[in-house]
Design a protein around this motif. Structure first.
Motif, PDB file in Angstrom:
ATOM      1  N   LYS A  79       0.833  -1.210   0.000  1.00  0.00           N
ATOM      2  CA  LYS A  79       0.000   0.000   0.000  1.00  0.00           C
ATOM      3  C   LYS A  79       0.867   1.258   0.000  1.00  0.00           C
ATOM      4  N   ASP A  80       1.948   1.254   0.794  1.00  0.00           N
ATOM      5  CA  ASP A  80       2.841   2.413   0.825  1.00  0.00           C
ATOM      6  C   ASP A  80       3.404   2.696  -0.563  1.00  0.00           C
ATOM      7  N   ILE A  81       3.874   1.642  -1.205  1.00  0.00           N
ATOM      8  CA  ILE A  81       4.526   1.812  -2.513  1.00  0.00           C
ATOM      9  C   ILE A  81       3.518   2.235  -3.566  1.00  0.00           C
ATOM     10  N   GLU A  82       2.364   1.553  -3.610  1.00  0.00           N
ATOM     11  CA  GLU A  82       1.396   1.868  -4.660  1.00  0.00           C
ATOM     12  C   GLU A  82       0.796   3.260  -4.485  1.00  0.00           C
ATOM     13  N   ASP A  83       0.539   3.667  -3.252  1.00  0.00           N
ATOM     14  CA  ASP A  83       0.004   5.014  -3.030  1.00  0.00           C
ATOM     15  C   ASP A  83       0.996   6.065  -3.483  1.00  0.00           C
ATOM     16  N   TRP A  84       2.261   5.848  -3.182  1.00  0.00           N
ATOM     17  CA  TRP A  84       3.310   6.803  -3.563  1.00  0.00           C
ATOM     18  C   TRP A  84       3.461   6.875  -5.080  1.00  0.00           C
ATOM     19  N   VAL A  85       3.471   5.719  -5.745  1.00  0.00           N
ATOM     20  CA  VAL A  85       3.638   5.700  -7.203  1.00  0.00           C
ATOM     21  C   VAL A  85       2.415   6.306  -7.892  1.00  0.00           C
ATOM     22  N   LYS A  86       1.221   5.971  -7.411  1.00  0.00           N
ATOM     23  CA  LYS A  86       0.004   6.533  -8.005  1.00  0.00           C
ATOM     24  C   LYS A  86      -0.010   8.055  -7.920  1.00  0.00           C
ATOM     25  N   GLU A  87       0.442   8.572  -6.797  1.00  0.00           N
ATOM     26  CA  GLU A  87       0.478  10.023  -6.626  1.00  0.00           C
ATOM     27  C   GLU A  87       1.438  10.659  -7.625  1.00  0.00           C
ATOM     28  N   LEU A  88       2.595  10.047  -7.808  1.00  0.00           N
ATOM     29  CA  LEU A  88       3.586  10.587  -8.741  1.00  0.00           C
ATOM     30  C   LEU A  88       3.164  10.401 -10.197  1.00  0.00           C
ATOM     31  N   ALA A  89       2.286   9.436 -10.457  1.00  0.00           N
ATOM     32  CA  ALA A  89       1.873   9.151 -11.833  1.00  0.00           C
ATOM     33  C   ALA A  89       0.939  10.211 -12.393  1.00  0.00           C
ATOM     34  N   ILE A  90       0.408  11.071 -11.539  1.00  0.00           N
ATOM     35  CA  ILE A  90      -0.483  12.139 -11.997  1.00  0.00           C
ATOM     36  C   ILE A  90       0.307  13.433 -12.109  1.00  0.00           C
ATOM     37  N   PRO A  91       0.441  13.988 -13.312  1.00  0.00           N
ATOM     38  CA  PRO A  91       1.192  15.234 -13.480  1.00  0.00           C
ATOM     39  C   PRO A  91       0.572  16.391 -12.698  1.00  0.00           C
ATOM     40  N   ILE A  92       1.379  17.409 -12.456  1.00  0.00           N
ATOM     41  CA  ILE A  92       0.873  18.606 -11.770  1.00  0.00           C
ATOM     42  C   ILE A  92      -0.287  19.198 -12.563  1.00  0.00           C
ATOM     43  N   VAL A  93      -0.117  19.343 -13.871  1.00  0.00           N
ATOM     44  CA  VAL A  93      -1.203  19.756 -14.770  1.00  0.00           C
ATOM     45  C   VAL A  93      -1.062  18.938 -16.041  1.00  0.00           C
ATOM     46  N   ASP A  94      -2.143  18.321 -16.476  1.00  0.00           N
ATOM     47  CA  ASP A  94      -2.103  17.524 -17.702  1.00  0.00           C
ATOM     48  C   ASP A  94      -3.402  17.722 -18.453  1.00  0.00           C
ATOM     49  N   GLU A  95      -3.397  17.422 -19.753  1.00  0.00           N
ATOM     50  CA  GLU A  95      -4.640  17.430 -20.515  1.00  0.00           C
ATOM     51  C   GLU A  95      -5.430  16.186 -20.156  1.00  0.00           C
ATOM     52  N   VAL A  96      -6.733  16.329 -19.987  1.00  0.00           N
ATOM     53  CA  VAL A  96      -7.578  15.186 -19.667  1.00  0.00           C
ATOM     54  C   VAL A  96      -8.483  14.897 -20.852  1.00  0.00           C
ATOM     55  N   GLY A  97      -8.714  13.619 -21.072  1.00  0.00           N
ATOM     56  CA  GLY A  97      -9.602  13.176 -22.135  1.00  0.00           C
ATOM     57  C   GLY A  97     -10.064  11.764 -21.829  1.00  0.00           C
ATOM     58  N   TYR A 147     -10.769  21.640 -13.324  1.00  0.00           N
ATOM     59  CA  TYR A 147     -10.696  21.727 -14.780  1.00  0.00           C
ATOM     60  C   TYR A 147     -10.434  23.165 -15.223  1.00  0.00           C
ATOM     61  N   LEU A 148      -9.509  23.326 -16.151  1.00  0.00           N
ATOM     62  CA  LEU A 148      -9.363  24.572 -16.895  1.00  0.00           C
ATOM     63  C   LEU A 148      -9.818  24.287 -18.318  1.00  0.00           C
ATOM     64  N   GLY A 178      -1.575  16.448  -4.507  1.00  0.00           N
ATOM     65  CA  GLY A 178      -1.890  15.434  -3.511  1.00  0.00           C
ATOM     66  C   GLY A 178      -3.237  15.638  -2.851  1.00  0.00           C
ATOM     67  N   LYS A 179      -3.795  16.838  -3.006  1.00  0.00           N
ATOM     68  CA  LYS A 179      -5.101  17.136  -2.422  1.00  0.00           C
ATOM     69  C   LYS A 179      -6.153  17.374  -3.512  1.00  0.00           C
ATOM     70  N   ILE A 180      -5.742  18.060  -4.580  1.00  0.00           N
ATOM     71  CA  ILE A 180      -6.625  18.359  -5.703  1.00  0.00           C
ATOM     72  C   ILE A 180      -5.848  18.083  -6.980  1.00  0.00           C
ATOM     73  N   ASN A 181      -6.449  17.371  -7.916  1.00  0.00           N
ATOM     74  CA  ASN A 181      -5.821  17.154  -9.215  1.00  0.00           C
ATOM     75  C   ASN A 181      -6.246  18.257 -10.185  1.00  0.00           C
ATOM     76  N   PHE A 182      -5.297  18.713 -11.004  1.00  0.00           N
ATOM     77  CA  PHE A 182      -5.553  19.794 -11.952  1.00  0.00           C
ATOM     78  C   PHE A 182      -5.350  19.301 -13.375  1.00  0.00           C
ATOM     79  N   VAL A 183      -6.282  19.688 -14.256  1.00  0.00           N
ATOM     80  CA  VAL A 183      -6.191  19.324 -15.665  1.00  0.00           C
ATOM     81  C   VAL A 183      -6.647  20.492 -16.517  1.00  0.00           C
ATOM     82  N   TRP A 184      -6.232  20.474 -17.775  1.00  0.00           N
ATOM     83  CA  TRP A 184      -6.877  21.354 -18.743  1.00  0.00           C
ATOM     84  C   TRP A 184      -7.605  20.460 -19.740  1.00  0.00           C
ATOM     85  N   ILE A 185      -8.656  20.992 -20.350  1.00  0.00           N
ATOM     86  CA  ILE A 185      -9.523  20.188 -21.202  1.00  0.00           C
ATOM     87  C   ILE A 185      -9.993  21.016 -22.391  1.00  0.00           C
TER      88      ILE A 185
END
Length: 503
Positions: A222-240, A256-257, A282-289
């Motif tokens: 759980k420690d490893i997967e939670d840490w990797v999942k968090e890092l796998a989401i960019p600070i800001v990315d395009e969502v689709g 959303y932007l 880590g608290k809110i995910n940000f994307v542009w769309i």
């Protein structure tokens, strides 16, 4: 464990042009006469079951061809079955929609759950071809770090020391999501600049190299997967469509932007929210769309105008929306202030609602979002509510039965209410009403039937058949108030009360 030499996805896809130019196809055509002989001997093969008339299949076709040519370099084969010509073969493999993709290992199928773009298909199938944990050596170390968007490497002192067992379990659990590698070579650790044991995530975005910041020896799955999942989401990315599930599964609010992707200053707007996104990582995910392509989604998030840029925060867990006023001038400073207020619990969600009906002339009470709390949480009433969508065929078929149910109990409508509520669909198509935050559930399918007994805050799910007899029996079983109009009812204080006007 053996590492198969990997090129970056972008580099591999660059080789596809020649085949396309020559009109060649690297996708194998399958039929009943060759299916088993071609599929069963392969340790790994991806098969698409398609229909020529299917729009989604047509959109996938060039991506699938491109991926097949790229994966040919890895000896991973892609094939397809025309379900119009080979209906029996498709039926035998349980195909119920198009396109259906299945991964075959030695003839045994599993569902393909990866992206539908060429680079995503290449990445997914590359992971499928590798062992869950790849041996990382001095020769392949640099290539392996760049083999995917997210690569996880454990630099260990031995294959039996902690946290190798937990790391291996994590890799097996998430082999479809990330690449995992292991090395016990001190020269490789020295080249990476780490002291084993150490876990490092390599990314093709944001910070390219991040080391596990806690004691590695005690790291759990759980420690490893939670840490990797968090890092796998960019600070800001395009969502689709390709990556929305990553955000949905995180459970975190999604900011959303909405932008017009053709605007010249698009990158300035994205860069403008980046400091705020980094602050709340880590608290809110940000994307542009893409606001042009996903205008319907913008309206579903209560952004009614085709006016970009626009900003909205969605609480995915509660399905609540916090859009910035589109009539106000947009600025990154205004976004930062809006996000801060949201994080501090200072914002109220904006709830979509139809106007309150001027009259209620039908046996079925027409309920709208503005009246939900007032009507549903009236302790004096039992309430049996249908949540429906206007486009839903099952809802249309239920309507005459639901109307008859309401008519049957019309004499006790002061104590039993049978309303309907039109809500946002699980497919994110905009309808007319949102559920308020006071409701302890969300709607994921239509029609959904729930019963709230008088004096209770609990909602009971109706899971029976939709015949009038079964619905009546359910009401009679769970109603708190007497269903005989001649019998007086009692309120929460057990004082006798008599009928009153309908809301």
């Amino acid at each position: 464990m053996r590492f198969q030499s990997l090129l970056s996805t972008a580099s591999m896809l660059a080789f596809v042009g020649l085949a396309a130019a020559e009109g060649a196809s690297d996708v194998i055509d399958l039929n009943p006469s060759n299916f088993q002989s071609l599929v069963n001997p392969e340790s790994l093969m991806l098969v698409e079951f398609f229909a020529p008339w299917c729009g989604h299949c047509k959109a996938l076709a060039p991506e699938y061809e491109q991926a097949a040519s790229a994966l040919k370099e890895k000896s991973i084969k892609l094939a397809k079955v025309n379900c119009v010509d080979e209906a029996d073969l498709c039926q035998a493999h349980g195909v119920q929609g198009y396109p259906t993709l299945k991964v075959f290992r030695d003839g045994e199928p599993t569902d393909y759950t990866g992206p539908r773009k060429a680079d995503g298909i290449v990445s997914y199938m590359t992971k499928q071809a590798l062992p869950a944990v790849t041996d990382v050596t001095a020769e392949n170390h640099e290539d392996f770090k760049k083999a995917d968007r997210v690569v996880v490497v454990l630099y260990a002192t031995s294959t039996s020391a902690a946290p190798v067992p937990e790391f291996s379990l994590t890799a097996n659990k998430h082999r479809d999501d990330f690449l995992f590698g292991l090395t016990t070579d001190s020269a490789v650790s020295d080249a990476a600049g780490v002291s084993p044991p150490a876990i490092v995530v390599y990314r093709q975005f944001d910070e390219p190299q991040t080391e596990y910041p806690y004691p590695v020896g005690s790291a759990t799955v759980k420690d490893i997967e939670d840490w990797v999942k968090e890092l796998a989401i960019p600070i800001v990315d395009e969502v689709g469509a390709e990556n929305y599930q990553t955000y949905a599964q995180s459970g975190k609010p999604l900011a959303y932007l909405f932008l017009d992707p053709t605007m010249e200053n698009k990158q300035e707007y994205i860069g403008g929210i980046r400091p705020t996104a980094a602050k709340y990582k880590g608290k809110i995910n940000f994307v542009w769309i893409d606001g042009i392509k996903f205008g319907d989604h913008a309206r579903a998030l209560n952004l009614p105008e085709q006016k970009w840029p626009a900003f909205v925060i969605q609480d995915l867990a509660k399905q609540l929306k916090y859009p910035m006023d589109q009539s106000e001038e947009y600025s990154s400073e205004a976004v930062a202030e809006w996000v801060e207020k949201f994080a501090n619990g200072e914002l109220q969600p904006q709830l979509k609602s139809q106007p309150i009906p001027e009259t209620q002339d039908e046996p079925v009470f027409n309920l709208v979002g503005k009246q939900f709390d007032e009507v549903i949480f009236d302790d004096s009433k039992d309430v049996f509510v249908e949540f429906y969508a206007s486009w839903c065929g099952h809802c249309k078929r239920l309507k005459p039965t639901w109307d008859t149910l309401a008519e049957k109990f019309v004499e006790v409508k002061d104590r039993l209410l049978i309303p309907l509520l039109l809500v946002i669909s699980a497919k994110m198509e905009a309808t007319e009403n949102d559920l308020p935050p006071s409701v302890p559930f969300r709607i994921s399918g239509f029609p959904t039937l729930k019963f709230k007994p008088a004096g209770s805050k609990e909602f009971l799910d109706y899971d029976g058949d939709r015949s009038l007899e079964s619905l009546v029996a359910f009401v009679e079983e769970h109603a708190i108030n007497p269903l005989d109009a001649s019998v007086p009812i009692q309120n929460a204080s057990h004082e006798e009360v008599h009928g009153h006007d309908e809301l």
